[in-house]
Design an enzyme around this catalytic site. Structure first.
Site, PDB file in Angstrom:
ATOM      1  N   ASP B 137       0.549  -1.154  -0.002  1.00 49.81           N
ATOM      2  CA  ASP B 137       0.002   0.151  -0.088  1.00 49.81           C
ATOM      3  C   ASP B 137       0.893   1.337   0.058  1.00 49.81           C
ATOM      4  OD1 ASP B 137      -2.475   1.308   0.081  1.00 49.81           O
ATOM      5  OD2 ASP B 137      -2.716   1.367   2.063  1.00 49.81           O
ATOM      6  N   HIS B 144      -3.838  13.648   0.086  1.00 49.88           N
ATOM      7  CA  HIS B 144      -4.050  13.076   1.364  1.00 49.88           C
ATOM      8  C   HIS B 144      -3.055  12.959   2.323  1.00 49.88           C
ATOM      9  CE1 HIS B 144      -5.331   9.551   3.584  1.00 49.88           C
ATOM     10  NE2 HIS B 144      -4.174   8.901   3.366  1.00 49.88           N
ATOM     11  N   GLU B 211     -10.883   3.865   2.770  1.00 47.27           N
ATOM     12  CA  GLU B 211      -9.990   4.417   2.079  1.00 47.27           C
ATOM     13  C   GLU B 211     -10.266   4.359   0.648  1.00 47.27           C
ATOM     14  OE1 GLU B 211      -6.099   4.019   3.488  1.00 47.27           O
ATOM     15  OE2 GLU B 211      -6.214   5.515   5.084  1.00 47.27           O
ATOM     16  N   GLU B 213      -8.961   3.831  -3.056  1.00 41.85           N
ATOM     17  CA  GLU B 213      -7.614   3.546  -3.580  1.00 41.85           C
ATOM     18  C   GLU B 213      -8.110   2.896  -4.911  1.00 41.85           C
ATOM     19  OE1 GLU B 213      -4.529   1.988  -1.265  1.00 41.85           O
ATOM     20  OE2 GLU B 213      -5.585   3.153   0.540  1.00 41.85           O
ATOM     21  N   ASP B 245      -9.294   0.365   1.270  1.00 42.37           N
ATOM     22  CA  ASP B 245      -8.424  -0.274   2.336  1.00 42.37           C
ATOM     23  C   ASP B 245      -8.896  -0.030   3.644  1.00 42.37           C
ATOM     24  OD1 ASP B 245      -5.860  -1.143   3.424  1.00 42.37           O
ATOM     25  OD2 ASP B 245      -5.154   1.074   3.574  1.00 42.37           O
ATOM     26  N   ARG B 249      -9.091   3.764  12.644  1.00 43.10           N
ATOM     27  CA  ARG B 249      -7.926   4.769  13.090  1.00 43.10           C
ATOM     28  C   ARG B 249      -7.487   4.557  14.607  1.00 43.10           C
ATOM     29  NH1 ARG B 249      -6.591   5.897   8.001  1.00 43.10           N
ATOM     30  NH2 ARG B 249      -8.422   6.654   6.622  1.00 43.10           N
ATOM     31  N   GLN B 252      -5.017   1.878  14.748  1.00 41.76           N
ATOM     32  CA  GLN B 252      -3.805   2.337  14.073  1.00 41.76           C
ATOM     33  C   GLN B 252      -2.969   3.374  14.959  1.00 41.76           C
ATOM     34  OE1 GLN B 252      -4.616   3.580  10.180  1.00 41.76           O
ATOM     35  NE2 GLN B 252      -2.487   4.397   9.768  1.00 41.76           N
ATOM     36  N   LYS B 265      -5.372  -2.144   9.900  1.00 39.60           N
ATOM     37  CA  LYS B 265      -5.616  -2.179   8.460  1.00 39.60           C
ATOM     38  C   LYS B 265      -5.810  -3.650   8.125  1.00 39.60           C
ATOM     39  CE  LYS B 265      -3.955   1.815   7.068  1.00 39.60           C
ATOM     40  NZ  LYS B 265      -4.764   2.841   6.101  1.00 39.60           N
ATOM     41  N   THR B 269      -9.188  -5.932   3.447  1.00 44.76           N
ATOM     42  CA  THR B 269      -8.930  -4.903   2.421  1.00 44.76           C
ATOM     43  C   THR B 269      -9.718  -5.324   1.113  1.00 44.76           C
ATOM     44  OG1 THR B 269      -6.853  -4.683   3.209  1.00 44.76           O
ATOM     45  CG2 THR B 269      -7.441  -3.681   0.723  1.00 44.76           C
ATOM     46  N   GLU B 375     -10.620  12.371   6.588  1.00 41.43           N
ATOM     47  CA  GLU B 375     -10.294  13.616   6.143  1.00 41.43           C
ATOM     48  C   GLU B 375     -11.585  14.521   5.763  1.00 41.43           C
ATOM     49  OE1 GLU B 375      -7.292  13.371   2.519  1.00 41.43           O
ATOM     50  OE2 GLU B 375      -8.097  11.162   3.033  1.00 41.43           O
TER      51      GLU B 375
END
Lengths: 432, 432
Positions: B137, B144, B211, B213, B245, B249, B252, B265, B269, B375
């Site tokens: 990844d 970002h 996420e 991606e 993904d 949070r 992490q 994570k 996925t 975000e």
């Protein structure tokens, strides 16, 4: 796996002559994958100076009572199917192979398999024992994490706040795991600029290091979303290998923030060719270090889960003698193997048969027991003296060998791990 | 892969009726793995609302001129063998499949394959398109990385010193990559203590995020120790998928120092079921953003390597309407796909057929173009309003869908990516 298991009975001897110095007595029986010259690779068991071809033994019907479709398990070029078969099959095959090799047993001889199914180890080519699905590298040794913290952050707390609460780990690159004996090319990579604002240097790593580690290979998968409890972890651990997690410290230092090590590690990770089954290690578990503070409930596993496994690192510069540069024991590991596996799956992640979980560098409490050059030379400040050579980091032509064994004192047979050997090749010419 | 390639000629039409709204016109032909009810999975190509069974087409001898032993490539339950076959085979098979489906061609009809080898997509089960070897990844989107830096380190430089010099990346867990449609269970995990010195919390993540991606699947392997130059990277890139993904949070944030993201994570996925081949994307490449400072020589690749791929994220709370919460374009990516692959192998690491390299979250310059909830809600401070619901992070029962397409305006046929759909299941009961 109890100590009453006849496969680890020290009195049991083989009809095959086994040198006293061998790490592969009848009580070990580690698994690997090997190819005789010009033939397809298949699964074997190391015994003394030989390897027993389990594909041939299975084809003769001698494993029919021990496993379901044994020919399919062992004619394969990897251990993955056997790893998937689970602990009942592992135990049954081990007991059967042990019996076949025990003095007095003539089942192999009756079929000519004492000749056709036994190869000298030095006459066959070792292969990677399995296809590794995911490779996780933990950071489970308190001494190593403390040493690294002191070297990297001399003015702060050497341990980060999470370290005593969970076994820190990250994913490494499974596709560049290689078997012992594979040469390792010095990696190219970006390295930190000499001055703030200057461009980074790109070129061969100048800080190439080894890391002395021990890893386990996983057995049957769990279902996605269903963690493996710590007290069931042993059912998912097949056996152990030695691991050299080669590290380019300069590449790693520049790249690793904020997402962790990547190219500083991914160029190669070497493992031993023979997987020592958990069953062979039963006599050698000892109480693990006390954990303070106490760990979360999901990390608690009953039993003794530190392994009294003696480890050493030998370094041989090109054209020079071998020097043992570190000796330590795996019993120092703070986070145990069941804790690692319980943590890894605590979020519901699956393991698959053939995943590799490595311990992180194993270092002991004394300066000569540190499992990496960055620790042994304290960040490069105190070079090692090897006869007329000095080393901070590895030079081209250096050979590194990791070795490990349990027992061997008194009446406990020596249970050897195969070595992990790697020689450093010069970097590729830069093509750009 | 040139724009003169007849397989992307917008004038070419199929004998099979294809709705105008389909993202799978004759010019797309994405590959996937599917299983008809009660049958073994095999390789297929999506066309309109159907999937063409390449195993059946190969068995009829219709791909004999395009590939070596095509039945072996396509009767497999994964694309890995086809990925290994390389770009000459990819091109030949694509041209042949395009011809078979073009108006006027009767080769399939003559053999009854217009019925027997065509399944409705809604009547078959999609599978993971390949066994993923290693999953990397990246973190290649400037917007970002800047947003995350501002949220996490509001008083410092949002970008770390290495970010503009190399495509930062790390290894994710390949074994928990799942195909679109697979539900995702909310992970349990340790979270940062409320106070310094207090024990960490262990329980269901409270900050579950998506996420947005885009990832590429690799083709033929390079040799260990031999980097892939940036200007040869396209030969090793088969095609693209969308990637969610999923990220916890809070897990992490507590675990990630010093070795990067791990359990925050690794629980899941999700990727789209259909792999859009690079050949289908030839009309949509545009110049990549200017890179300042200029990159090292090993990261330079000629040509236009930003993809004008429109992306969106839709969020549907249980029992509520769908809301599109982000729209952006993949053309914003700072580090290009050839640069990612050149960097990944610059240290000599190998890629294998079926490795997945994901872009990292794709965010655009405006607030409504950000590809993650952290975000979009600016660290949870500005909840999204979705009708009568509000969201900072995902709640149980929420469904997230990522969608993407190129073209579709004017005379360029719309080249759709399959969606990536996932619904959040409640966390497992804690068993400890």
């Amino acid at each position: 796996m109890s100590r009453g298991d006849p496969t680890v009975d020290p009195q049991r001897v083989s009809w095959l002559p086994i040198p006293d110095s061998s790490g592969f007595p009848l009580q070990n029986l580690p698994y690997g994958v090997f190819a005789p010259p010009g033939e397809m690779p298949r699964v074997g068991v190391a015994i003394g100076e030989h390897v027993l071809d389990l594909a041939a033994v299975a084809a003769a019907g001698l494993l029919d009572d021990a496993a379901d479709r044994p020919a399919e398990l062992f004619a394969a070029p990897s251990l993955n199917r056997f790893l998937a078969a689970g602990s009942a099959t592992w135990g049954a095959v081990r007991r059967r192979v042990s019996a076949l090799l025990t003095a007095g047993n003539v089942d192999l001889a009756d079929r000519g398999l004492d000749r056709r199914a036994l190869f000298r180890q030095d006459a066959v080519e070792p292969r990677l024992p399995c296809e590794v699905g995911d490779y996780v590298d933990f950071y489970s040794c308190l001494e190593h994490a403390t040493n690294l913290g002191r070297i990297m952050r001399p003015h702060g707390d050497p341990l980060l706040p999470n370290w005593r609460h969970l076994p820190v780990g990250y994913h490494g690159r499974a596709g560049t795991i290689v078997v012992s004996g594979t040469p390792v090319r010095r990696p190219l990579g970006q390295q930190r600029p000499a001055d703030v604002g200057a461009p980074p240097r790109f070129g061969p790593s100048r800080m190439l290091d080894f890391e002395l580690e021990v890893g386990f290979l996983t057995g049957p998968a769990n279902a996605l979303g269903e963690p493996i409890p710590a007290d069931r972890a042993a059912e998912h651990i097949f056996g152990l290998v030695l691991v050299n997690d080669w590290s380019a410290r300069d590449i790693q230092a520049w790249e690793y923030q904020p997402l962790g090590p990547f190219l500083g590690k991914s160029f190669a990770t070497s493992i031993s060719a023979w997987v020592v089954p958990l069953d062979a290690l039963a006599p050698f578990w000892v109480p693990a270090p006390t954990q303070d503070p106490p760990v979360e409930a999901y990390l608690r596993a009953d039993g003794d889960w530190a392994l009294d496994l003696q480890l050493e690192v030998a370094l041989t510069p090109a054209g020079a003698d071998e020097h043992v540069v570190a000796r330590t024991s795996f019993r120092h590991l703070y986070w145990t193997l069941p804790q690692q596996l319980a943590h890894l799956t605590s979020n519901g992640a699956t393991v698959r048969p053939g995943d590799l979980c490595a311990s992180g560098t194993v270092s002991g409490p004394t300066p000569d027991s540190r499992g990496s050059l960055i620790e042994l030379t304290w960040g490069g400040e105190q070079p090692l003296v090897l006869g007329d050579r000095r080393r901070t980091y590895l030079e081209d032509g250096d050979t590194v060998v990791l070795r490990g064994h349990c027992g061997g004192g008194g009446d406990a047979p020596r249970i050897g791990f195969g070595p992990v050997r790697g020689r450093i090749l010069p970097a590729e010419q830069e093509t750009t």
